[in-house]
Design a protein around this motif. Structure first.
Motif, short mmCIF file in Angstrom:
data_model
loop_
_atom_site.label_atom_id
_atom_site.label_comp_id
_atom_site.label_asym_id
_atom_site.label_seq_id
_atom_site.Cartn_x
_atom_site.Cartn_y
_atom_site.Cartn_z
N PRO A 1 0.82 -1.22 0.00
CA PRO A 1 0.00 0.00 0.00
C PRO A 1 0.85 1.28 0.00
O PRO A 1 0.44 2.30 -0.56
N LEU A 2 2.02 1.20 0.60
CA LEU A 2 2.90 2.37 0.59
C LEU A 2 3.43 2.63 -0.82
O LEU A 2 3.51 3.79 -1.25
N ALA A 3 3.76 1.58 -1.54
CA ALA A 3 4.25 1.74 -2.91
C ALA A 3 3.19 2.36 -3.81
O ALA A 3 3.52 3.11 -4.73
N GLU A 4 1.94 2.09 -3.54
CA GLU A 4 0.85 2.72 -4.30
C GLU A 4 0.69 4.20 -3.95
O GLU A 4 0.33 5.00 -4.80
N LEU A 5 0.95 4.54 -2.71
CA LEU A 5 0.75 5.91 -2.23
C LEU A 5 1.88 6.86 -2.63
O LEU A 5 1.63 8.01 -3.00
N LEU A 6 3.11 6.41 -2.57
CA LEU A 6 4.25 7.31 -2.71
C LEU A 6 4.35 8.07 -4.04
O LEU A 6 4.80 9.21 -4.03
N PRO A 7 3.96 7.52 -5.17
CA PRO A 7 4.03 8.32 -6.39
C PRO A 7 3.20 9.61 -6.33
O PRO A 7 3.49 10.57 -7.03
N GLN A 8 2.21 9.64 -5.44
CA GLN A 8 1.39 10.84 -5.29
C GLN A 8 2.19 12.00 -4.70
O GLN A 8 1.73 13.14 -4.72
N ALA A 9 3.37 11.72 -4.17
CA ALA A 9 4.21 12.79 -3.61
C ALA A 9 4.70 13.73 -4.70
O ALA A 9 5.10 14.86 -4.41
N GLY A 10 4.68 13.27 -5.94
CA GLY A 10 5.14 14.11 -7.04
C GLY A 10 6.64 14.36 -6.96
O GLY A 10 7.39 13.53 -6.45
N PRO A 11 7.09 15.52 -7.42
CA PRO A 11 8.53 15.82 -7.46
C PRO A 11 9.21 15.79 -6.09
O PRO A 11 10.42 15.61 -6.02
N ALA A 12 8.46 15.90 -5.02
CA ALA A 12 9.06 15.90 -3.68
C ALA A 12 9.76 14.59 -3.36
O ALA A 12 10.66 14.55 -2.52
N ILE A 13 9.38 13.51 -4.03
CA ILE A 13 9.98 12.21 -3.73
C ILE A 13 11.33 12.02 -4.43
O ILE A 13 12.12 11.15 -4.04
N ILE A 14 11.64 12.84 -5.41
CA ILE A 14 12.85 12.64 -6.21
C ILE A 14 14.14 12.62 -5.37
O ILE A 14 14.95 11.70 -5.53
N PRO A 15 14.37 13.57 -4.47
CA PRO A 15 15.62 13.50 -3.68
C PRO A 15 15.73 12.20 -2.87
O PRO A 15 16.82 11.63 -2.76
N CYS A 16 14.64 11.72 -2.33
CA CYS A 16 14.66 10.49 -1.55
C CYS A 16 14.94 9.29 -2.45
O CYS A 16 15.70 8.39 -2.08
N LEU A 17 14.34 9.27 -3.63
CA LEU A 17 14.61 8.19 -4.58
C LEU A 17 16.06 8.20 -5.02
O LEU A 17 16.71 7.15 -5.08
N ARG A 18 16.56 9.39 -5.30
CA ARG A 18 17.97 9.51 -5.71
C ARG A 18 18.91 8.94 -4.65
O ARG A 18 19.87 8.24 -4.96
N SER A 19 18.64 9.28 -3.42
CA SER A 19 19.45 8.78 -2.31
C SER A 19 19.38 7.25 -2.23
O SER A 19 20.41 6.58 -2.08
N ALA A 20 18.20 6.70 -2.33
CA ALA A 20 18.04 5.25 -2.28
C ALA A 20 18.72 4.57 -3.46
O ALA A 20 19.35 3.53 -3.31
N LEU A 21 18.60 5.16 -4.65
CA LEU A 21 19.21 4.58 -5.84
C LEU A 21 20.73 4.66 -5.81
O LEU A 21 21.41 3.96 -6.56
N ALA A 22 21.28 5.50 -4.95
CA ALA A 22 22.73 5.59 -4.78
C ALA A 22 23.24 4.67 -3.67
O ALA A 22 24.43 4.58 -3.46
N SER A 23 22.32 3.98 -3.00
CA SER A 23 22.71 3.10 -1.90
C SER A 23 23.30 1.79 -2.44
O SER A 23 23.33 1.55 -3.64
N ASP A 24 23.73 0.95 -1.52
CA ASP A 24 24.28 -0.35 -1.89
C ASP A 24 23.22 -1.46 -1.86
O ASP A 24 23.55 -2.62 -2.05
N ASP A 25 21.98 -1.11 -1.59
CA ASP A 25 20.91 -2.09 -1.45
C ASP A 25 20.21 -2.33 -2.79
O ASP A 25 19.24 -1.65 -3.14
N ALA A 26 20.70 -3.30 -3.55
CA ALA A 26 20.17 -3.56 -4.89
C ALA A 26 18.72 -4.04 -4.87
O ALA A 26 17.94 -3.69 -5.76
N ILE A 27 18.36 -4.81 -3.88
CA ILE A 27 16.97 -5.30 -3.81
C ILE A 27 16.02 -4.13 -3.59
O ILE A 27 14.96 -4.05 -4.23
#
Length: 127
Positions: free
Chosen positions: A49-75
Motif C-alpha cells: 500500500p505504501l508503494a501505491e501511495l508514494l508516487p502521489q508525492a510528485g517531485p518531492a519524492i525525487i531526492p529520496c529516490l535519488r538517495s536510495a538509488l545511490a545506496s548499496d541495497d540492490a533489492i
C-alpha cells in the motif's frame, strides 16, 4: 493528525499507511525519508500500500529516490524501480533519468543479479 503518525513502527503497521492515505500530500512530504525504507522488502505488509501511495508525492519524492538509488541495497532499488517509479509522472522520470541511465549502463554486480539494470531500462523506454 501529524505526519509522524503515518510512519510505520513495524512491518505490520498498515494502520499507519491508512493514516498516511488520509493525510495525503503535501502534508506527508516531511515523512518521505522515513517512509521509503519501508519498501526494502515488498513482502512486508506495509510495503504494497505504501508503494501505491508514494508516487502521489510528485517531485518531492525525487531526492529520496535519488538517495536510495545511490545506496548499496540492490533489492531495495529493484523494488523502488518496479513498484514506485512506474507510478511517477513523466517529468519525474525525466528528472531521474541520469540515475536510470547509470543503473542501466553501468550496473554493479549486485544490481545486475537483482535485475536493477533491466528495471531501469524499462523505465527509460517510457521516456
Amino acid at each position: 493528525m501529524n505526519y509522524t503518525d503515518c510512519i510505520p513502527t513495524t512491518k505490520f503497521d498498515t494502520a499507519a499507511i491508512a493514516r498516511a492515505r488520509t493525510l495525503g500530500f503535501p502534508a506527508l512530504e516531511p515523512a518521505l525519508p522515513d517512509l521509503l525504507p519501508w519498501l526494502k522488502d515488498m513482502n512486508w505488509p506495509v510495503a504494497p500500500p505504501l508503494a501505491e501511495l508514494l508516487p502521489q508525492a510528485g517531485p518531492a519524492i525525487i531526492p529520496c529516490l535519488r538517495s536510495a538509488l545511490a545506496s548499496d541495497d540492490a533489492i531495495w532499488k529493484y523494488w523502488l524501480l518496479t513498484k514506485v517509479c512506474p507510478g511517477l509522472a513523466h517529468a519525474s522520470l525525466v528528472e531521474l533519468s541520469p540515475d536510470l541511465i547509470r543503473l542501466s549502463t553501468d550496473p554493479t554486480n549486485s544490481e545486475t543479479s537483482e535485475r536493477v539494470d533491466e528495471a531501469a531500462k524499462a523505465l527509460l523506454s517510457r521516456l
